[in-house]
Structures are given as structure tokens and as C-alpha cells.
Design a protein around this motif. Structure first.
Motif, PDB file in Angstrom:
ATOM      1  N   VAL A   1       3.069   6.828  10.068  1.00 31.18           N
ATOM      2  CA  VAL A   1       1.608   6.858  10.040  1.00 31.18           C
ATOM      3  C   VAL A   1       1.104   7.383  11.374  1.00 31.18           C
ATOM      4  N   LYS A   2       0.165   8.294  11.312  1.00 32.24           N
ATOM      5  CA  LYS A   2      -0.424   8.885  12.506  1.00 32.24           C
ATOM      6  C   LYS A   2      -1.759   8.214  12.812  1.00 32.24           C
ATOM      7  N   LEU A   3      -1.912   7.751  14.051  1.00 29.24           N
ATOM      8  CA  LEU A   3      -3.199   7.251  14.533  1.00 29.24           C
ATOM      9  C   LEU A   3      -3.806   8.335  15.404  1.00 29.24           C
ATOM     10  N   ALA A   4      -5.034   8.722  15.121  1.00 31.96           N
ATOM     11  CA  ALA A   4      -5.626   9.852  15.825  1.00 31.96           C
ATOM     12  C   ALA A   4      -7.129   9.682  15.976  1.00 31.96           C
ATOM     13  N   ILE A   5      -7.674  10.485  16.866  1.00 26.16           N
ATOM     14  CA  ILE A   5      -9.122  10.528  17.106  1.00 26.16           C
ATOM     15  C   ILE A   5      -9.582  11.965  16.929  1.00 26.16           C
ATOM     16  N   LEU A   6     -10.717  12.144  16.279  1.00 22.47           N
ATOM     17  CA  LEU A   6     -11.314  13.470  16.133  1.00 22.47           C
ATOM     18  C   LEU A   6     -12.467  13.619  17.108  1.00 22.47           C
ATOM     19  N   SER A   7     -12.468  14.718  17.851  1.00 24.22           N
ATOM     20  CA  SER A   7     -13.584  14.994  18.750  1.00 24.22           C
ATOM     21  C   SER A   7     -14.783  15.466  17.929  1.00 24.22           C
TER      22      SER A   7
ATOM     23  N   VAL B   1       0.855  -1.193   0.000  1.00 21.65           N
ATOM     24  CA  VAL B   1       0.000   0.000   0.000  1.00 21.65           C
ATOM     25  C   VAL B   1       0.889   1.240   0.000  1.00 21.65           C
ATOM     26  N   PRO B   2       1.220   1.769  -1.179  1.00 20.81           N
ATOM     27  CA  PRO B   2       1.937   3.050  -1.219  1.00 20.81           C
ATOM     28  C   PRO B   2       0.986   4.159  -0.755  1.00 20.81           C
ATOM     29  N   ALA B   3       1.501   5.060   0.068  1.00 22.76           N
ATOM     30  CA  ALA B   3       0.650   6.134   0.597  1.00 22.76           C
ATOM     31  C   ALA B   3       1.399   7.451   0.527  1.00 22.76           C
ATOM     32  N   ASP B   4       0.914   8.369  -0.294  1.00 21.80           N
ATOM     33  CA  ASP B   4       1.504   9.703  -0.341  1.00 21.80           C
ATOM     34  C   ASP B   4       1.227  10.423   0.978  1.00 21.80           C
ATOM     35  N   LYS B   5       2.059  11.382   1.290  1.00 24.49           N
ATOM     36  CA  LYS B   5       1.862  12.183   2.492  1.00 24.49           C
ATOM     37  C   LYS B   5       0.449  12.752   2.520  1.00 24.49           C
ATOM     38  N   GLY B   6      -0.234  12.557   3.656  1.00 27.36           N
ATOM     39  CA  GLY B   6      -1.588  13.076   3.821  1.00 27.36           C
ATOM     40  C   GLY B   6      -2.686  12.083   3.488  1.00 27.36           C
ATOM     41  N   ARG B   7      -2.330  10.961   2.850  1.00 26.88           N
ATOM     42  CA  ARG B   7      -3.370   9.992   2.485  1.00 26.88           C
ATOM     43  C   ARG B   7      -3.998   9.378   3.738  1.00 26.88           C
ATOM     44  N   MET B   8      -5.325   9.294   3.758  1.00 23.85           N
ATOM     45  CA  MET B   8      -6.044   8.656   4.851  1.00 23.85           C
ATOM     46  C   MET B   8      -6.154   7.159   4.538  1.00 23.85           C
ATOM     47  N   LEU B   9      -5.602   6.339   5.408  1.00 28.55           N
ATOM     48  CA  LEU B   9      -5.632   4.888   5.199  1.00 28.55           C
ATOM     49  C   LEU B   9      -6.968   4.301   5.621  1.00 28.55           C
ATOM     50  N   PHE B  10      -7.496   4.780   6.716  1.00 27.22           N
ATOM     51  CA  PHE B  10      -8.850   4.409   7.122  1.00 27.22           C
ATOM     52  C   PHE B  10      -9.363   5.438   8.121  1.00 27.22           C
ATOM     53  N   HIS B  11     -10.685   5.484   8.254  1.00 30.10           N
ATOM     54  CA  HIS B  11     -11.331   6.397   9.186  1.00 30.10           C
ATOM     55  C   HIS B  11     -11.866   5.623  10.386  1.00 30.10           C
TER      56      HIS B  11
ATOM     57  N   GLY C   1     -12.567  -8.045  15.875  1.00 37.62           N
ATOM     58  CA  GLY C   1     -13.579  -8.060  14.833  1.00 37.62           C
ATOM     59  C   GLY C   1     -14.478  -6.848  14.883  1.00 37.62           C
ATOM     60  N   LYS C   2     -13.934  -5.722  15.353  1.00 38.64           N
ATOM     61  CA  LYS C   2     -14.719  -4.498  15.474  1.00 38.64           C
ATOM     62  C   LYS C   2     -14.163  -3.413  14.549  1.00 38.64           C
ATOM     63  N   PRO C   3     -14.925  -2.350  14.310  1.00 39.45           N
ATOM     64  CA  PRO C   3     -14.436  -1.262  13.452  1.00 39.45           C
ATOM     65  C   PRO C   3     -13.232  -0.558  14.081  1.00 39.45           C
ATOM     66  N   TYR C   4     -12.470   0.138  13.237  1.00 45.68           N
ATOM     67  CA  TYR C   4     -11.320   0.892  13.731  1.00 45.68           C
ATOM     68  C   TYR C   4     -11.774   1.966  14.724  1.00 45.68           C
ATOM     69  N   PRO C   5     -11.133   2.064  15.888  1.00 45.56           N
ATOM     70  CA  PRO C   5     -11.502   3.102  16.863  1.00 45.56           C
ATOM     71  C   PRO C   5     -10.769   4.414  16.620  1.00 45.56           C
ATOM     72  N   VAL C   6      -9.841   4.426  15.651  1.00 46.54           N
ATOM     73  CA  VAL C   6      -9.058   5.626  15.329  1.00 46.54           C
ATOM     74  C   VAL C   6      -9.008   5.785  13.820  1.00 46.54           C
ATOM     75  N   GLN C   7      -8.451   6.904  13.375  1.00 45.09           N
ATOM     76  CA  GLN C   7      -8.172   7.079  11.961  1.00 45.09           C
ATOM     77  C   GLN C   7      -6.659   6.994  11.756  1.00 45.09           C
ATOM     78  N   ALA C   8      -6.251   6.584  10.562  1.00 44.50           N
ATOM     79  CA  ALA C   8      -4.828   6.451  10.248  1.00 44.50           C
ATOM     80  C   ALA C   8      -4.506   7.272   9.012  1.00 44.50           C
ATOM     81  N   GLN C   9      -3.445   8.071   9.113  1.00 47.82           N
ATOM     82  CA  GLN C   9      -3.067   8.958   8.006  1.00 47.82           C
ATOM     83  C   GLN C   9      -1.549   8.957   7.851  1.00 47.82           C
ATOM     84  N   ALA C  10      -1.069   8.906   6.613  1.00 45.55           N
ATOM     85  CA  ALA C  10       0.368   8.948   6.347  1.00 45.55           C
ATOM     86  C   ALA C  10       0.905  10.351   6.645  1.00 45.55           C
ATOM     87  N   LEU C  11       1.942  10.408   7.487  1.00 47.85           N
ATOM     88  CA  LEU C  11       2.566  11.691   7.810  1.00 47.85           C
ATOM     89  C   LEU C  11       3.585  12.108   6.761  1.00 47.85           C
ATOM     90  N   GLU C  12       4.073  11.143   6.013  1.00 49.04           N
ATOM     91  CA  GLU C  12       5.012  11.402   4.925  1.00 49.04           C
ATOM     92  C   GLU C  12       4.821  10.305   3.893  1.00 49.04           C
TER      93      GLU C  12
END
Length: 228
Positions: A60-66, A34-44, A91-102
């Protein structure tokens, strides 16, 4: 990428190093680069989790949005590390979002392939358990720091974690200051203020994301002496 490339990348991941060639080949049949350019969202947050990721290069940054849209960085994943294993087992949905930092390269491995490898190789199971245990330990340590340490102590602890010894050292922040501040549960203003305080004390030289620590031992002592 070809399957051969995926196998080679898997082979160099700490989590998969003890697998046999046959096991790696089987795993690679259910894996993809999975090539990911900077800023690409891998999953929400809330997306279905059907596998795990391993980072070949990049971050890759793992984060939560309020609900108000404020981002809290949970973790920054580096090369050689993996993520989403625990959620995959639940077997549950992702609890965070993942985004490529670079610009990054990741390997996605489907859950079924991981379960098959776990069933056939106790060493692989131990490696995965050890990795998840270390991550849990790190998160508990972070919560403890947020609860009992001052902003100054958190920043000093973060800086010292990047070093190998007490010799003068230079380092680069793993992300921009706002993201590092969020990782430490600080506001960007507080993080910058602490850096300025350390700079005025002669313990830190700041040039954007490039930092120099003239005397890490003195920096550690400064943190110990600081009030909570």
C-alpha cells in the motif's frame, strides 16, 4: 471473509500476536477483511479516520498530492505492517491518501476495538507504541537524508537497506521507478541517472525493476566516498 478468517489473519500480524484468543475474538468483532485490487484507493486525504489497517499481503502506498497534482510518496507499507494508528489516536482526518500498489488483502480494525484492547493488555500497548516509534524514527531518518545526503547516497542507502549482508544479491524494486524516486525525494530522471552511474561503475545491473548487486560492500564504499 468470515470472522474466523479475520481472527487467523490478525493472529499472524506482529502487532496482534500477543493477544489472547478472547482478545482476538473481541477485536475481530469490530474488524473486517478488505480485499483491494491494484490501484484501489483505500482512503483520500481529508477522509475521516475511524480505525487502522494491517496488511496481510500486497503493498500500500501512502502519498500526498500537491495543489498542482504532483504526488509525493510518504511511505510504502508491506505485509506485516500497519498504518493509520497515529491518526486514529488523534481523532483527525487522514493526512495522506492510501492506494494499493498491487492486489492486496488488508484488515481494517475499528478504533473502538483497538482502544478496548489497549486498555486490557499492556503488551499490546507496548507493541503499538514500539511500532509507531519505529515509524517516527524512520521518517526522521528520511528527513535527515534528504537534507544532508546526495542523490547518489540516498539511492545507495535505499538499495543496501534491502540486503542482509555483503554477498552478491538480487532484488526487486518495491514499486515502479517513479514511485521509488518520489519515496527518496528525487525526480524520476535523477533516480534513473544514478542507476545508470552505478551500472557504468560495475556496481549494479539493472533489468527493469530487477536489480543485481555484484558487490554490496563495494557499493557501500562508493557511497561513502561520494561527495555530498
Amino acid at each position: 471473509m468470515s470472522q474466523i478468517d479475520v481472527i487467523q489473519h490478525l493472529r499472524h500480524q506482529p502487532l496482534f500476536q500477543q493477544l489472547s484468543n478472547e482478545q482476538l475474538t473481541q477485536l475481530a468483532r469490530h474488524a473486517r477483511a478488505v480485499p483491494a485490487d491494484k490501484g484501489r484507493m483505500l482512503f483520500h486525504r481529508g477522509d475521516e479516520c475511524d480505525g487502522m489497517y494491517a496488511v496481510v499481503y500486497g503493498k500500500v502506498k501512502l502519498a500526498i498530492l500537491s495543489p498542482q497534482g504532483v504526488e509525493k510518496v510518504v511511505e510504502i507499507i508491506h505485509p506485516g505492517q500497519s498504518f493509520a494508528e497515529a491518526v486514529m489516536f488523534l481523532g483527525k482526518p487522514y493526512p495522506v491518501q492510501a492506494q494499493a500498489l498491487e492486489d492486496s488483502l488488508l484488515i481494517f480494525v475499528a478504533a473502538d476495538a483497538v482502544f478496548q484492547a489497549l486498555a486490557g493488555d499492556p503488551a499490546f500497548a507496548r507493541n503499538m507504541l514500539a511500532g509507531m516509534s519505529l515509524r517516527l524514527h524512520g521518517m526522521v531518518r528520511d528527513v535527515e537524508r534528504y537534507s544532508v545526503e546526495s542523490a547518489l547516497q540516498r539511492v545507495i542507502g535505499y538499495l543496501l537497506q534491502q540486503l542482509d549482508g555483503d554477498a552478491p544479491a538480487e532484488l526487486t524494486l518495491e514499486a515502479n521507478k517513479n514511485l521509488v524516486a518520489s519515496r527518496l525525494n528525487l525526480t524520476p530522471e535523477t533516480f534513473s541517472r544514478v542507476l545508470q552511474q552505478l551500472s557504468k561503475a560495475g556496481l549494479l545491473e539493472v533489468h527493469g525493476r530487477e536489480l543485481r548487486l555484484p558487490d554490496p560492500g563495494a557499493l557501500a564504499a562508493y557511497g561513502v566516498a561520494a561527495p555530498n
